[in-house]
Design an enzyme around this catalytic site. Structure first.
Site, PDB file in Angstrom:
ATOM      1  N   GLY A  46       0.868  -1.173   0.000  1.00 44.06           N
ATOM      2  CA  GLY A  46       0.000   0.000   0.000  1.00 44.06           C
ATOM      3  C   GLY A  46       0.894   1.207   0.000  1.00 44.06           C
ATOM      4  O   GLY A  46       1.817   1.311  -0.796  1.00 44.06           O
ATOM      5  N   GLU A  47       0.663   2.099   0.929  1.00 47.73           N
ATOM      6  CA  GLU A  47       1.483   3.306   1.033  1.00 47.73           C
ATOM      7  C   GLU A  47       2.005   3.374   2.473  1.00 47.73           C
ATOM      8  O   GLU A  47       1.240   3.587   3.405  1.00 47.73           O
ATOM      9  CB  GLU A  47       0.629   4.525   0.660  1.00 47.73           C
ATOM     10  CG  GLU A  47       1.346   5.840   0.761  1.00 47.73           C
ATOM     11  CD  GLU A  47       2.678   5.848   0.016  1.00 47.73           C
ATOM     12  OE1 GLU A  47       2.715   5.468  -1.167  1.00 47.73           O
ATOM     13  OE2 GLU A  47       3.687   6.210   0.640  1.00 47.73           O
ATOM     14  N   SER A  48       3.301   3.188   2.613  1.00 44.47           N
ATOM     15  CA  SER A  48       3.857   3.051   3.963  1.00 44.47           C
ATOM     16  C   SER A  48       3.666   4.318   4.801  1.00 44.47           C
ATOM     17  O   SER A  48       3.435   4.233   6.008  1.00 44.47           O
ATOM     18  CB  SER A  48       5.335   2.660   3.889  1.00 44.47           C
ATOM     19  OG  SER A  48       6.065   3.577   3.104  1.00 44.47           O
ATOM     20  N   CYS A  78       5.977  -5.457   0.353  1.00 47.50           N
ATOM     21  CA  CYS A  78       6.114  -4.138  -0.256  1.00 47.50           C
ATOM     22  C   CYS A  78       6.087  -3.025   0.799  1.00 47.50           C
ATOM     23  O   CYS A  78       7.017  -2.923   1.577  1.00 47.50           O
ATOM     24  CB  CYS A  78       5.068  -3.961  -1.350  1.00 47.50           C
ATOM     25  SG  CYS A  78       5.551  -2.730  -2.557  1.00 47.50           S
ATOM     26  N   ARG A 104      13.161   3.023  -0.781  1.00 41.88           N
ATOM     27  CA  ARG A 104      11.773   3.113  -1.266  1.00 41.88           C
ATOM     28  C   ARG A 104      11.738   3.520  -2.733  1.00 41.88           C
ATOM     29  O   ARG A 104      12.612   4.248  -3.200  1.00 41.88           O
ATOM     30  CB  ARG A 104      10.996   4.155  -0.467  1.00 41.88           C
ATOM     31  CG  ARG A 104      10.662   3.731   0.931  1.00 41.88           C
ATOM     32  CD  ARG A 104       9.853   4.818   1.629  1.00 41.88           C
ATOM     33  NE  ARG A 104       8.557   5.023   1.010  1.00 41.88           N
ATOM     34  CZ  ARG A 104       7.797   6.088   1.224  1.00 41.88           C
ATOM     35  NH1 ARG A 104       8.201   7.041   2.021  1.00 41.88           N
ATOM     36  NH2 ARG A 104       6.623   6.200   0.630  1.00 41.88           N
ATOM     37  N   ARG A 141       5.811  -0.028  -7.684  1.00 43.40           N
ATOM     38  CA  ARG A 141       6.532   1.046  -6.980  1.00 43.40           C
ATOM     39  C   ARG A 141       7.253   0.452  -5.761  1.00 43.40           C
ATOM     40  O   ARG A 141       7.147   0.930  -4.628  1.00 43.40           O
ATOM     41  CB  ARG A 141       5.582   2.175  -6.564  1.00 43.40           C
ATOM     42  CG  ARG A 141       4.956   2.869  -7.765  1.00 43.40           C
ATOM     43  CD  ARG A 141       4.172   4.104  -7.372  1.00 43.40           C
ATOM     44  NE  ARG A 141       5.061   5.130  -6.852  1.00 43.40           N
ATOM     45  CZ  ARG A 141       4.900   5.764  -5.693  1.00 43.40           C
ATOM     46  NH1 ARG A 141       3.879   5.489  -4.921  1.00 43.40           N
ATOM     47  NH2 ARG A 141       5.743   6.677  -5.325  1.00 43.40           N
ATOM     48  N   HIS A 177       4.551  -8.600  -4.593  1.00 45.34           N
ATOM     49  CA  HIS A 177       3.165  -8.850  -4.143  1.00 45.34           C
ATOM     50  C   HIS A 177       2.697 -10.267  -4.474  1.00 45.34           C
ATOM     51  O   HIS A 177       1.947 -10.458  -5.441  1.00 45.34           O
ATOM     52  CB  HIS A 177       2.218  -7.865  -4.836  1.00 45.34           C
ATOM     53  CG  HIS A 177       2.331  -6.465  -4.371  1.00 45.34           C
ATOM     54  ND1 HIS A 177       1.547  -5.935  -3.381  1.00 45.34           N
ATOM     55  CD2 HIS A 177       3.142  -5.479  -4.760  1.00 45.34           C
ATOM     56  CE1 HIS A 177       1.867  -4.679  -3.179  1.00 45.34           C
ATOM     57  NE2 HIS A 177       2.841  -4.372  -4.006  1.00 45.34           N
ATOM     58  N   GLU A 179       0.383 -11.814  -3.161  1.00 47.54           N
ATOM     59  CA  GLU A 179      -1.081 -11.884  -3.028  1.00 47.54           C
ATOM     60  C   GLU A 179      -1.792 -11.461  -4.309  1.00 47.54           C
ATOM     61  O   GLU A 179      -3.000 -11.607  -4.421  1.00 47.54           O
ATOM     62  CB  GLU A 179      -1.538 -11.032  -1.828  1.00 47.54           C
ATOM     63  CG  GLU A 179      -1.588  -9.529  -2.036  1.00 47.54           C
ATOM     64  CD  GLU A 179      -0.213  -8.850  -2.067  1.00 47.54           C
ATOM     65  OE1 GLU A 179       0.816  -9.558  -2.033  1.00 47.54           O
ATOM     66  OE2 GLU A 179      -0.185  -7.612  -2.156  1.00 47.54           O
TER      67      GLU A 179
HETATM   68  N1  GLN Z   1       5.792   2.895  -2.814  1.00 54.03           N
HETATM   69  C1  GLN Z   1       5.083   2.433  -1.650  1.00 54.03           C
HETATM   70  C2  GLN Z   1       5.695   2.983  -0.357  1.00 54.03           C
HETATM   71  O1  GLN Z   1       6.749   3.499  -0.377  1.00 54.03           O
HETATM   72  C3  GLN Z   1       5.067   0.932  -1.594  1.00 54.03           C
HETATM   73  C4  GLN Z   1       4.349   0.388  -2.787  1.00 54.03           C
HETATM   74  C5  GLN Z   1       3.567  -0.862  -2.537  1.00 54.03           C
HETATM   75  O2  GLN Z   1       3.350  -1.288  -1.403  1.00 54.03           O
HETATM   76  N2  GLN Z   1       3.091  -1.437  -3.603  1.00 54.03           N
HETATM   77  O3  GLN Z   1       5.097   2.863   0.664  1.00 54.03           O
END
Ligand code: GLN
Length: 196
Positions: A46-48, A78, A104, A141, A177, A179
């Protein structure tokens, strides 16, 4: 066995679905009390930064650290890997549980998402021919693991040598990923560490 899946944001439903396919009971975790009684935890992609803000504010970070210290398995995929890491570059670390250095968004904008077939020798632990087939990995990403500490085992690398999966005692981290594929082998490998 009950596996918690951190469900603040990101690809948690897909992890729950994979675990269902392996006939494992799951619980979506949004607040500290929901960690009580879980045998292990998956932290999804997701987005950390977003997950970190919520987790810090509502006490989940402390509860997850306590879970790790109790020896419960935790797997970060991720963004989840970023949350586990000791060193994430210029920003302060999140959970700071795993002795890895992470970069990242390491693959740049134009190739921010890509797929690769990885050799994951540890899958042989599942028995049969599980270790002999490559794992099709989806990177979105994605972070890369720039360095691992002494107690950390590298599980997979890209053809250029970049580390993309590692484990340290009860902690597992993948920058891709699993999943989002139909391949349940990495989930099954994680589950082998979760037997109570
Ligand atoms: N770019 C996201 C981050 O830095 C990680 C991307 C992902 O979990 N698919 O949190």
């Amino acid at each position: 066995m009950l596996i918690g899946v951190l469900a603040l944001q990101g690809a948690f439903r897909e992890h729950v679905e994979m675990l269902r396919r392996l006939s494992v009971q799951t619980r979506e975790v949004r607040k500290p009390a929901e960690l009580i009684g879980v045998d292990a935890l998956i932290i999804p992609g997701g987005e950390s930064t977003t997950m970190g803000k919520i987790g810090r504010a509502n006490g989940l970070y402390e509860a997850i650290r306590a879970l790790a210290q109790a020896g419960r398995p935790i797997w970060g995929t991720c963004a989840g890997l970023i949350l586990l890491a000791h060193d994430i570059g210029p920003e302060p670390p999140h959970l700071d549980l795993m002795d890895i250095t992470v970069k990242r968004n390491a693959f740049g904008r134009q190739v921010a998402s890509f797929e690769a077939d990885l050799d994951v020798p540890a899958l042989a632990e599942l028995g049969g021919d599980a270790g002999s087939r490559p794992f099709h990995a989806i990177f979105i990403r994605a972070p890369l693991i720039a360095a691992v500490g002494a107690g950390v085992e590298t599980l997979a690398r890209l053809p250029d040598g970049t580390i993309v999966a590692a484990r340290m005692r009860n902690l597992l981290a993948t920058s891709f990923h699993p999943e989002l594929t139909q391949d349940t082998r990495l989930h099954a490998l994680f589950l082998t560490t979760c037997q109570t």
